[in-house]
Design an enzyme around this catalytic site. Structure first.
Site, PDB file in Angstrom:
ATOM      1  N   ALA A 187       0.841  -1.200   0.000  1.00 19.74           N
ATOM      2  CA  ALA A 187       0.000   0.000   0.000  1.00 19.74           C
ATOM      3  C   ALA A 187       0.874   1.247   0.000  1.00 19.74           C
ATOM      4  CB  ALA A 187      -0.912  -0.009   1.228  1.00 19.74           C
ATOM      5  N   VAL A 220       0.678   5.626   1.396  1.00 17.06           N
ATOM      6  CA  VAL A 220       0.016   6.486   2.374  1.00 17.06           C
ATOM      7  C   VAL A 220       0.048   7.936   1.904  1.00 17.06           C
ATOM      8  CG1 VAL A 220       0.068   7.288   4.764  1.00 17.06           C
ATOM      9  CG2 VAL A 220       0.656   4.907   4.236  1.00 17.06           C
ATOM     10  N   ASP A 271       5.544  -7.035  11.948  1.00 10.55           N
ATOM     11  CA  ASP A 271       6.229  -6.384  10.824  1.00 10.55           C
ATOM     12  C   ASP A 271       7.012  -5.187  11.354  1.00 10.55           C
ATOM     13  OD1 ASP A 271       6.955  -6.209   8.195  1.00 10.55           O
ATOM     14  OD2 ASP A 271       5.193  -5.105   7.543  1.00 10.55           O
TER      15      ASP A 271
END
Length: 554
Positions: free
Chosen positions: A135, A137, A286
């Site tokens: 993704a 941001v 993560d």
């Protein structure tokens, strides 16, 4: 292997050749037969790239897709295993992957809402704040004035992940069939775990719920801050969270310039990790430097700020307890207990020789004690543990793969922050406290309180269940299933019990005989002159048989 998977291998070979990574092609067994194709690539006719090797590797991983980017992110934290130039280049994969266009990002945001964007957002920054493998941001401001970030899943990424996961399954199948270590390492189960985590990462609603749970777990503490989730604006492919400000944890010079106590910062990181794993059984899996920032308002007690909750790990109570006991036994140099726990948990075969396994573990673990982190090569330690595992047929535990990955990240991060960190000294008090909570009398009372409602529900049914059981026994409907091993053990026990019973009966008889003979002494002094000696013989013999019957358990 399917045609499309062979095509993918050829494509991987082409990308590596494009970036002139010949040494990587030679190192990968599956690509060796294809290496000659790279000489037909047009890129061979061009001038060799002037980019450093680390940049060429980063660009190749980025071209190959999200799974390869994830692999590069993990590697970037292991500066003890990589040359510094390669590690510096791979670190850019944490938040500097090539973004998709701003127009495409705005289109995705518009499609997520059934109303005009200007009724929700006063401003959306077209340039991404960060861009990663799954993704990217964008910063934004709500019409209410609150600053937020919008996290968007990359368009069209699901089929790319599916393609590479299918290839990994094929490679795992080959490993299980043709590699001697394949079945023990359970590669298909590891790929299944990776697949689940990758596809979970595409669901922004799941990530939002993970962020909320982590926030609740650390509520009231100053260890970790989790940004607020705007649930009314969050969609399956779009997450809206509070925008936070802090110093990236990878900015070591910036943290030192602000007077941050680096030793304390490293210790807090260890405390956060072990608290998540052993107290909450819910951990951020993560934790590479791109997902962590630091609030330095209090330089002596800095606070961690976590972002990106796409990959979260959990442990079952059994795995949690075994791991905690293993760690504590390890810290206490109790290698026999470590060996016992591995056998009890089923991680190694039940017929493993305990003494040999204990000696092997000692030879691996003992050298790392009482040494600062900068002097410990965990790469070498993992290699030796792997060799030990192979010798004793230790199986890989797929449910622990995420934890192992997170441990690699934590160690790499700790090495960057404060190389002199004593990881064991920081972790041991946390684990001891956890064990006291789980095994002490307070834990027993807590378990009683938790189980009380279940007992209240079950106890009224017990008379009926006992009645049904007795009826089945009387009518011959009650059956027991025993395997051959159980029958053999039962026969041995019956035989041993009969030996003990016979010995006890004989011993008692000899003692009674001795008493009778002793009683006859004096009634026939001529005929029974030897009775006193005989009574002593019978008595000693009887006592010996009784002792045998009481002490012989095998």
């Amino acid at each position: 292997m399917k045609a499309r998977q062979l095509t993918r291998l050829i494509q991987i070979n082409h990308v590596l050749a494009k970036h002139r990574l010949d040494e990587v092609i030679k190192a990968i067994h599956l690509l060796r037969p294809l290496r000659y194709l790279s000489f037909l690539s047009p890129h061979r006719w061009r001038k060799q790239s002037d980019l450093p090797r680390g940049e060429r590797l980063r660009l190749a991983l980025q071209d190959l897709g999200p799974i390869f980017v994830k692999f590069g992110q993990v590697l970037s934290t292991r500066r003890d295993l990589l040359p510094s130039d390669v590690a510096d280049s791979l670190a850019k994969l944490q938040d500097q992957v090539a973004p998709f266009p701003a127009e495409q990002a705005r289109t995705l945001i518009e499609e997520a809402y059934a109303e005009p964007l200007d009724t929700i957002f006063a401003h959306i920054d077209p340039e991404p704040l960060a861009s990663a493998s799954i993704a990217q941001v964008h910063a934004a401001r709500l019409v209410s004035g609150e600053e937020v970030v919008i996290k968007l899943v990359r368009p069209g990424i699901k089929p790319l992940i599916r393609r590479d996961v299918d290839l990994l399954y094929t490679i795992a199948g080959f490993a299980e069939h043709y590699w001697s270590e394949g079945k023990r390492l359970r590669p298909k189960e590891i790929v299944a775990e990776l697949e689940k985590n990758l596809f979970d990462e595409l669901d922004m609603l799941r990530e939002a719920s993970s962020a909320s749970q982590l926030q609740r777990n650390f509520e009231g503490t100053s260890l970790l801050y989790v940004p607020k989730v705007y649930w009314n604006l969050t969609k399956p492919n779009l997450l809206v969270q509070e925008r936070i400000y802090g110093t990236p944890i990878s900015d070591i010079h910036g943290l030192k310039a602000k007077g941050v106590n680096m030793a304390r910062l490293a210790e807090i990181g260890v405390e956060i990790f072990f608290t998540q794993v052993f107290k909450h059984s819910f951990f951020h899996a993560d934790m590479h430097p791109g997902n962590i920032m630091v609030d330095v308002n209090d330089s002596e007690n800095p606070r961690y700020i976590a972002v990106d909750f796409g990959i979260m790990g959990t442990l079952s109570p059994d795995d949690q307890r075994y791991l905690a006991e293993n760690f504590l036994a390890f810290f206490n140099h109790d290698y026999r207990r470590v060996a016992e726990l591995h056998i009890q948990s089923g991680w190694v075969p039940a017929n493993t020789r305990l003494d040999e396994f204990e000696a092997a573990i000692r030879s691996v673990c003992e050298p790392i004690f009482a040494r600062p982190l900068k002097e410990i090569s965990f790469g070498q330690l993992l290699l030796r543990l792997f060799q030990t595992a192979r010798r004793f047929n230790m199986e890989v535990q797929p449910q622990l793969v995420l934890l192992q990955k997170t441990l690699l990240n934590i160690e790499g991060l700790g090495r960057q922050l404060y190389p002199d960190l004593d990881l064991w000294k920081s972790a041991k008090p946390i684990l001891e406290h956890w064990m006291q909570e789980k095994l002490g009398w307070k834990a027993a009372l807590k378990t009683l309180r938790q189980e009380a409602p279940h007992w209240a529900e079950t106890l009224p049914e017990m008379p009926r269940l006992l009645h049904d059981l007795s009826k089945k026994a009387q009518s011959g409907q009650l059956h027991m299933n025993l395997n051959s091993d159980d029958l053999t053990k039962l026969q041995q026990e019956i035989r041993q019990a009969s030996y003990r019973s016979a010995a006890a009966t004989s011993g008692a008889a000899f003692l009674v005989g001795a008493a009778v003979i002793k009683g006859l002494d004096g009634y026939a002094p001529t005929m029974l002159a030897g009775l006193p000696i005989l009574s002593w013989v019978f008595g000693i013999w009887g006592l010996g048989l009784l002792y045998f019957s009481l002490t012989n358990r095998n």
